[in-house]
Design a protein around this motif. Sequence first.
Motif, mmCIF file in Angstrom:
data_model
loop_
_atom_site.group_PDB
_atom_site.id
_atom_site.type_symbol
_atom_site.label_atom_id
_atom_site.label_comp_id
_atom_site.label_asym_id
_atom_site.label_seq_id
_atom_site.Cartn_x
_atom_site.Cartn_y
_atom_site.Cartn_z
ATOM 1 N N LYS A 147 27.722 -7.387 -30.541
ATOM 2 C CA LYS A 147 26.450 -6.867 -30.040
ATOM 3 C C LYS A 147 25.869 -7.719 -28.921
ATOM 4 C CE LYS A 147 23.728 -9.214 -33.611
ATOM 5 N NZ LYS A 147 22.751 -9.039 -34.710
ATOM 6 N N ASP A 148 26.231 -9.002 -28.897
ATOM 7 C CA ASP A 148 25.713 -9.869 -27.824
ATOM 8 C C ASP A 148 26.305 -9.495 -26.466
ATOM 9 O OD1 ASP A 148 24.249 -11.276 -29.708
ATOM 10 O OD2 ASP A 148 25.888 -12.698 -30.078
ATOM 11 N N ASN A 149 27.541 -8.966 -26.469
ATOM 12 C CA ASN A 149 28.201 -8.594 -25.211
ATOM 13 C C ASN A 149 28.088 -7.112 -24.907
ATOM 14 O OD1 ASN A 149 29.069 -11.258 -24.910
ATOM 15 N ND2 ASN A 149 30.946 -10.886 -26.070
ATOM 16 N N PHE A 150 27.367 -6.359 -25.739
ATOM 17 C CA PHE A 150 27.299 -4.915 -25.546
ATOM 18 C C PHE A 150 26.366 -4.568 -24.393
ATOM 19 C CE2 PHE A 150 25.616 -0.670 -26.362
ATOM 20 C CZ PHE A 150 26.798 0.035 -26.458
ATOM 21 N N ARG A 151 26.821 -3.677 -23.525
ATOM 22 C CA ARG A 151 26.025 -3.161 -22.414
ATOM 23 C C ARG A 151 26.132 -1.642 -22.420
ATOM 24 N NH1 ARG A 151 25.213 -7.699 -22.989
ATOM 25 N NH2 ARG A 151 25.048 -9.404 -21.476
ATOM 26 N N TRP A 152 25.234 -0.986 -21.733
ATOM 27 C CA TRP A 152 25.203 0.476 -21.758
ATOM 28 C C TRP A 152 26.488 1.084 -21.200
ATOM 29 C CZ3 TRP A 152 25.793 3.162 -17.257
ATOM 30 C CH2 TRP A 152 25.592 2.455 -16.073
ATOM 31 N N TYR A 153 27.089 0.398 -20.212
ATOM 32 C CA TYR A 153 28.313 0.939 -19.619
ATOM 33 C C TYR A 153 29.521 0.758 -20.535
ATOM 34 C CZ TYR A 153 28.286 -3.983 -18.147
ATOM 35 O OH TYR A 153 28.192 -5.339 -18.125
ATOM 36 N N LEU A 155 29.455 1.935 -23.586
ATOM 37 C CA LEU A 155 29.309 2.978 -24.606
ATOM 38 C C LEU A 155 30.601 3.755 -24.848
ATOM 39 C CD1 LEU A 155 27.361 4.383 -26.549
ATOM 40 C CD2 LEU A 155 26.739 5.946 -24.686
ATOM 41 N N PRO A 156 31.411 4.076 -23.824
ATOM 42 C CA PRO A 156 32.683 4.763 -24.103
ATOM 43 C C PRO A 156 33.591 4.009 -25.054
ATOM 44 C CG PRO A 156 32.170 4.910 -21.771
ATOM 45 C CD PRO A 156 31.160 3.970 -22.366
ATOM 46 N N LEU A 157 33.466 2.676 -25.109
ATOM 47 C CA LEU A 157 34.287 1.903 -26.022
ATOM 48 C C LEU A 157 33.894 2.117 -27.475
ATOM 49 C CD1 LEU A 157 34.621 -1.465 -24.066
ATOM 50 C CD2 LEU A 157 36.170 0.484 -24.104
ATOM 51 N N VAL A 158 32.738 2.730 -27.709
ATOM 52 C CA VAL A 158 32.328 3.109 -29.059
ATOM 53 C C VAL A 158 32.692 4.568 -29.328
ATOM 54 C CG1 VAL A 158 30.393 3.294 -30.655
ATOM 55 C CG2 VAL A 158 30.445 1.437 -28.991
ATOM 56 N N VAL A 159 32.528 5.416 -28.321
ATOM 57 C CA VAL A 159 32.753 6.853 -28.497
ATOM 58 C C VAL A 159 34.246 7.178 -28.570
ATOM 59 C CG1 VAL A 159 32.385 9.127 -27.481
ATOM 60 C CG2 VAL A 159 30.581 7.396 -27.348
ATOM 61 N N LEU A 160 35.057 6.569 -27.702
ATOM 62 C CA LEU A 160 36.486 6.905 -27.648
ATOM 63 C C LEU A 160 37.223 6.625 -28.964
ATOM 64 C CD1 LEU A 160 37.438 5.782 -24.028
ATOM 65 C CD2 LEU A 160 37.156 8.106 -24.895
ATOM 66 N N PRO A 161 36.987 5.484 -29.644
ATOM 67 C CA PRO A 161 37.646 5.316 -30.951
ATOM 68 C C PRO A 161 37.252 6.374 -31.966
ATOM 69 C CG PRO A 161 36.881 3.201 -30.135
ATOM 70 C CD PRO A 161 36.318 4.241 -29.223
ATOM 71 N N LEU A 162 35.995 6.842 -31.911
ATOM 72 C CA LEU A 162 35.560 7.901 -32.835
ATOM 73 C C LEU A 162 36.270 9.215 -32.516
ATOM 74 C CD1 LEU A 162 31.731 7.155 -33.038
ATOM 75 C CD2 LEU A 162 33.523 6.507 -34.653
ATOM 76 N N LEU A 163 36.459 9.525 -31.231
ATOM 77 C CA LEU A 163 37.205 10.722 -30.852
ATOM 78 C C LEU A 163 38.667 10.619 -31.297
ATOM 79 C CD1 LEU A 163 35.834 11.390 -27.252
ATOM 80 C CD2 LEU A 163 35.291 12.636 -29.345
ATOM 81 N N LEU A 164 39.230 9.435 -31.153
ATOM 82 C CA LEU A 164 40.605 9.230 -31.596
ATOM 83 C C LEU A 164 40.716 9.416 -33.110
ATOM 84 C CD1 LEU A 164 43.394 8.434 -30.531
ATOM 85 C CD2 LEU A 164 42.818 6.059 -31.005
ATOM 86 N N ALA A 165 39.724 8.917 -33.839
ATOM 87 C CA ALA A 165 39.715 9.102 -35.291
ATOM 88 C C ALA A 165 39.605 10.579 -35.653
ATOM 89 C CB ALA A 165 38.557 8.315 -35.904
ATOM 90 N N ALA A 166 38.801 11.340 -34.897
ATOM 91 C CA ALA A 166 38.663 12.780 -35.156
ATOM 92 C C ALA A 166 39.994 13.497 -34.942
ATOM 93 C CB ALA A 166 37.585 13.371 -34.254
ATOM 94 N N ILE A 167 40.783 13.061 -33.949
ATOM 95 C CA ILE A 167 42.092 13.676 -33.706
ATOM 96 C C ILE A 167 43.034 13.404 -34.872
ATOM 97 C CG2 ILE A 167 44.129 13.607 -32.211
ATOM 98 C CD1 ILE A 167 42.229 13.033 -29.879
ATOM 99 N N PHE A 168 43.050 12.166 -35.370
ATOM 100 C CA PHE A 168 43.882 11.846 -36.527
ATOM 101 C C PHE A 168 43.452 12.661 -37.742
ATOM 102 C CE2 PHE A 168 45.070 7.907 -34.263
ATOM 103 C CZ PHE A 168 46.433 7.921 -34.507
ATOM 104 N N ALA A 169 42.138 12.762 -37.966
ATOM 105 C CA ALA A 169 41.636 13.533 -39.104
ATOM 106 C C ALA A 169 42.006 15.007 -38.962
ATOM 107 C CB ALA A 169 40.118 13.364 -39.221
ATOM 108 N N LEU A 170 41.933 15.542 -37.731
ATOM 109 C CA LEU A 170 42.321 16.929 -37.494
ATOM 110 C C LEU A 170 43.798 17.143 -37.801
ATOM 111 C CD1 LEU A 170 41.613 19.754 -36.464
ATOM 112 C CD2 LEU A 170 42.036 18.931 -34.139
ATOM 113 N N SER A 171 44.621 16.172 -37.465
ATOM 114 C CA SER A 171 46.045 16.265 -37.765
ATOM 115 C C SER A 171 46.274 16.361 -39.274
ATOM 116 C CB SER A 171 46.776 15.045 -37.192
ATOM 117 O OG SER A 171 48.136 15.047 -37.557
#
Length: 245
Positions: A147-153, A155-171
Amino acid sequence: MKEAEDILKAKQPRKTEEMTDEDRHRFLAYLMPQLEPLRQACEHNWLIQAVLITLATFNLYNSTLVSGVASAAKIPVESLDLVIPIVLTYLVLRMGYLLNAYLFIRDGITTMLSAFTKCPPEFQSPQGERMLRANSLVELFCLNYNKDNFRWYNLPLVVLPLLLAAIFALSHALVLLYLGRLLGHRRGLSVPLALAILFLVGIAYVQFIGNTSNRKSAKLIAVTVMVLILPLFLLMHNTVYGLFW
């Protein structure tokens, strides 16, 4: 007396010798070339999964389109009910082995870089981590959120792993859904078998979480997959065949 001294020396714990920078260079020269083949194997695995997931989804919601594609490729449409769950299950199992190997080698490289007595600043953490990251989805498993190194730009590094997890779950959800189709929607057979598969998948992901305890993103992906499998299966079943109960 000499034999007794030799026995005592053999029982004493041996001191591990410190590796020199030259030894570390040789070890890195052995580890680094192994990353790229594993990255490419993961990318090919995901590409095949994406094609199969798309084909399986269209077969559920727009079977006429899949029939045209299957006839052009001279593949019986009925065989998809068997091919899709088998191949998707194999790809997920194969991905688990690839990820374990990739993360093991990746951690060995970062540990080795941090152990150099004379290391250029460009190769030190966090610069060393950025150097190792390439345009590869497998690197999403290597993120360590701070959290100390987190910046608004970032944010994709948080969203993309969740999308990847959704693809695995869909499989996984598609495997369960096609399992019911394959068994003719006999719930006396499909439901116990689906529960057994979910149990085994859960054990596999729990083991993966334990093996990647130092990777926060890997744990996030694994936990999200386990949470999403059942809701996605029920949602797809309800939209295709109606209420499950």
